[in-house]
Design a protein around this motif. Sequence first.
Motif, PDB file in Angstrom:
ATOM      1  N   VAL A 175       0.861  -1.186   0.000  1.00  0.00           N
ATOM      2  CA  VAL A 175       0.000   0.000   0.000  1.00  0.00           C
ATOM      3  C   VAL A 175       0.899   1.239   0.000  1.00  0.00           C
ATOM      4  CG1 VAL A 175      -1.871   1.236   1.145  1.00  0.00           C
ATOM      5  CG2 VAL A 175      -1.739  -1.273   1.304  1.00  0.00           C
ATOM      6  N   ASN A 176       0.672   2.150  -0.941  1.00  0.00           N
ATOM      7  CA  ASN A 176       1.390   3.417  -0.941  1.00  0.00           C
ATOM      8  C   ASN A 176       0.466   4.513  -1.448  1.00  0.00           C
ATOM      9  OD1 ASN A 176       1.215   3.113  -3.675  1.00  0.00           O
ATOM     10  ND2 ASN A 176       3.392   2.827  -4.030  1.00  0.00           N
ATOM     11  N   GLY A 177       0.989   5.704  -1.518  1.00  0.00           N
ATOM     12  CA  GLY A 177       0.192   6.846  -1.942  1.00  0.00           C
ATOM     13  C   GLY A 177       0.033   7.835  -0.794  1.00  0.00           C
ATOM     14  N   THR A 178      -1.125   8.487  -0.745  1.00  0.00           N
ATOM     15  CA  THR A 178      -1.382   9.507   0.274  1.00  0.00           C
ATOM     16  C   THR A 178      -1.887   8.840   1.544  1.00  0.00           C
ATOM     17  OG1 THR A 178      -2.036  10.919  -1.574  1.00  0.00           O
ATOM     18  CG2 THR A 178      -2.453  11.776   0.602  1.00  0.00           C
ATOM     19  N   VAL A 179      -1.018   8.043   2.163  1.00  0.00           N
ATOM     20  CA  VAL A 179      -1.355   7.333   3.397  1.00  0.00           C
ATOM     21  C   VAL A 179      -0.293   7.647   4.446  1.00  0.00           C
ATOM     22  CG1 VAL A 179      -2.621   5.477   2.269  1.00  0.00           C
ATOM     23  CG2 VAL A 179      -0.153   5.273   2.570  1.00  0.00           C
ATOM     24  N   ARG A 180      -0.642   7.398   5.707  1.00  0.00           N
ATOM     25  CA  ARG A 180       0.276   7.740   6.788  1.00  0.00           C
ATOM     26  C   ARG A 180       1.459   6.781   6.888  1.00  0.00           C
ATOM     27  NH1 ARG A 180      -4.709   9.095   9.419  1.00  0.00           N
ATOM     28  NH2 ARG A 180      -4.767  11.313   9.997  1.00  0.00           N
ATOM     29  N   SER A 181       1.197   5.478   6.675  1.00  0.00           N
ATOM     30  CA  SER A 181       2.253   4.481   6.869  1.00  0.00           C
ATOM     31  C   SER A 181       2.279   3.524   5.676  1.00  0.00           C
ATOM     32  CB  SER A 181       2.024   3.703   8.167  1.00  0.00           C
ATOM     33  OG  SER A 181       1.978   4.573   9.274  1.00  0.00           O
ATOM     34  N   PRO A 182       2.800   3.937   4.551  1.00  0.00           N
ATOM     35  CA  PRO A 182       2.889   3.019   3.413  1.00  0.00           C
ATOM     36  C   PRO A 182       3.834   1.860   3.728  1.00  0.00           C
ATOM     37  CG  PRO A 182       4.152   5.019   2.989  1.00  0.00           C
ATOM     38  CD  PRO A 182       3.409   5.253   4.264  1.00  0.00           C
ATOM     39  N   GLY A 183       3.572   0.729   3.092  1.00  0.00           N
ATOM     40  CA  GLY A 183       4.431  -0.428   3.320  1.00  0.00           C
ATOM     41  C   GLY A 183       3.781  -1.705   2.833  1.00  0.00           C
TER      42      GLY A 183
ATOM     43  N   GLY B 149      -2.798   3.170   7.916  1.00  0.00           N
ATOM     44  CA  GLY B 149      -2.998   4.299   8.806  1.00  0.00           C
ATOM     45  C   GLY B 149      -3.969   5.341   8.317  1.00  0.00           C
ATOM     46  N   GLY B 150      -4.676   5.078   7.229  1.00  0.00           N
ATOM     47  CA  GLY B 150      -5.632   6.044   6.722  1.00  0.00           C
ATOM     48  C   GLY B 150      -4.971   7.114   5.871  1.00  0.00           C
ATOM     49  N   ILE B 151      -5.766   8.076   5.401  1.00  0.00           N
ATOM     50  CA  ILE B 151      -5.297   9.136   4.520  1.00  0.00           C
ATOM     51  C   ILE B 151      -4.486  10.162   5.314  1.00  0.00           C
ATOM     52  CG2 ILE B 151      -6.037  11.078   3.096  1.00  0.00           C
ATOM     53  CD1 ILE B 151      -6.246   8.471   1.681  1.00  0.00           C
TER      54      ILE B 151
END
Length: 476
Positions: free
Chosen positions: A170-178, A196-198
């Motif tokens: 998961v990546n993009g405009t998120v708090r904790s991509p990984g 972690g949500g947006i």
Amino acid sequence: MCNLIVQRSVKWWSRLGLGLGVALFTGSSGAMSAQSPAPTRSQLAANMTAGAAPGDERPGRPALSPMVGISDRIKIRFMEHLDIAEPAPAPSGDATAPRGAKTFFERMDLSDDYEVQIDGSISLPRLGTVSAAGRRLNELQQELASLFGRIMGRPCDVSLAITDRPPVYVNGTVRSPGAFKYVPGMLALHGLSLAGGIDRNQDRQARLVEEIRERERLQSATARLQRLLAQKARLEAQSDGLEVAEAGAELMRHAEAREVKALMRSENRKLAAALKSHRVKLKTLSRAADEARREVAILQTRNERLKNLVTVRSERLRGIQEISTRGHAGKANVLAINSELVEAETRYQDGLVTIAQANQRLTDAERALQDFEIDQKAALEMELARVEDESREAIAAVGALKSVLGIMSEGNGGSMAGIGERALEFEIIRRTAGGPVRFSIGEMTELQPGDLLQIRLAAPVKSASARAPEPNAPTP
């Protein structure tokens, strides 16, 4: 007797180093009355498919059939069937004596953990390559059992279990991509929650950083346009033979007064240097042409004297020859005067050659002077045309950057609440046998192992009703 047969079979197969399981099937249930009922072959296969060990007494347990994907690790066990020879009838004629037995053992040369390759296949020793990705476990189980029977000539039971699956990224405009562990039934919203949500501040900061970059591009493009317009004014003045260049209306429109003054001061220095260089080169070529002209004039004057000398000596020679015919002059005088005439004619002919060479030098000098003027004018016109073209392109680029920056400034000028009203966009990059595939999905779309989930905020919309429905992910 049944126990004796089993013990001998176990002892024989143990010597071969093979795992062994035994099930006895008799025509009567009385011989096994003291033991629990042995499971049938179909019940054993169902239990093994469901992940149960042999002997699991939970009949009717449903077989799980998940979908196999690329990079999955599958534990496969092959249990080959063997028939044990039927013993001789009991002397007492007991009808309850066993009439036959079947045994099975695990094929350790085939049972192992296998990883699904990038092309969607698994490679098994002696059985070859089998397509696995995109198929259910029960379908793959049936094919492996059938393939074993065709190649080995004996039936077998096959158990399959997925032991490891690739994570979901998961990546993009998120708090904790990984990367996150895949769970069956995992949805796009699950991936968003795990990350972690947006991160709305990140989105705002990214937009502000992009706006700063656009401003820097605009400043760079504007500075280039100003230099081009100042250069254009200098080239026009140089083409018209002016000593000082004046700023044009376009330059005054795209630059402040102090910037115009600095630019024109620099361009006028370049103009003065170019004019000086042009004058020096022109003076040098003109001097060479003048010297060639003076040389030709001097040589022509000198040769004209030689021509007169030849005429005088020719007349003198004719007079001496007439006197000599009357006997009043000797031959020595005639020969001396003739020798002087030949010398004068030779010098005159040499003078003509020298004059021709001087005329050639004069022609070359005049041609060099003319070519210099033509080349300078042509180069100046080409440079001016190039600067005009680049100026037009720079004006268009500056206009486009200003428009983009205006749109970005309007978008970034909104409140954080405005950003919160924007819809989410979900996109998946999924690895397939034919290569990576990218497609948009909805928030309720089920993910698959190894998916790369990209989440971002959509462009601002006027109202929630203006949002278009998001499509579900297609089956690759």
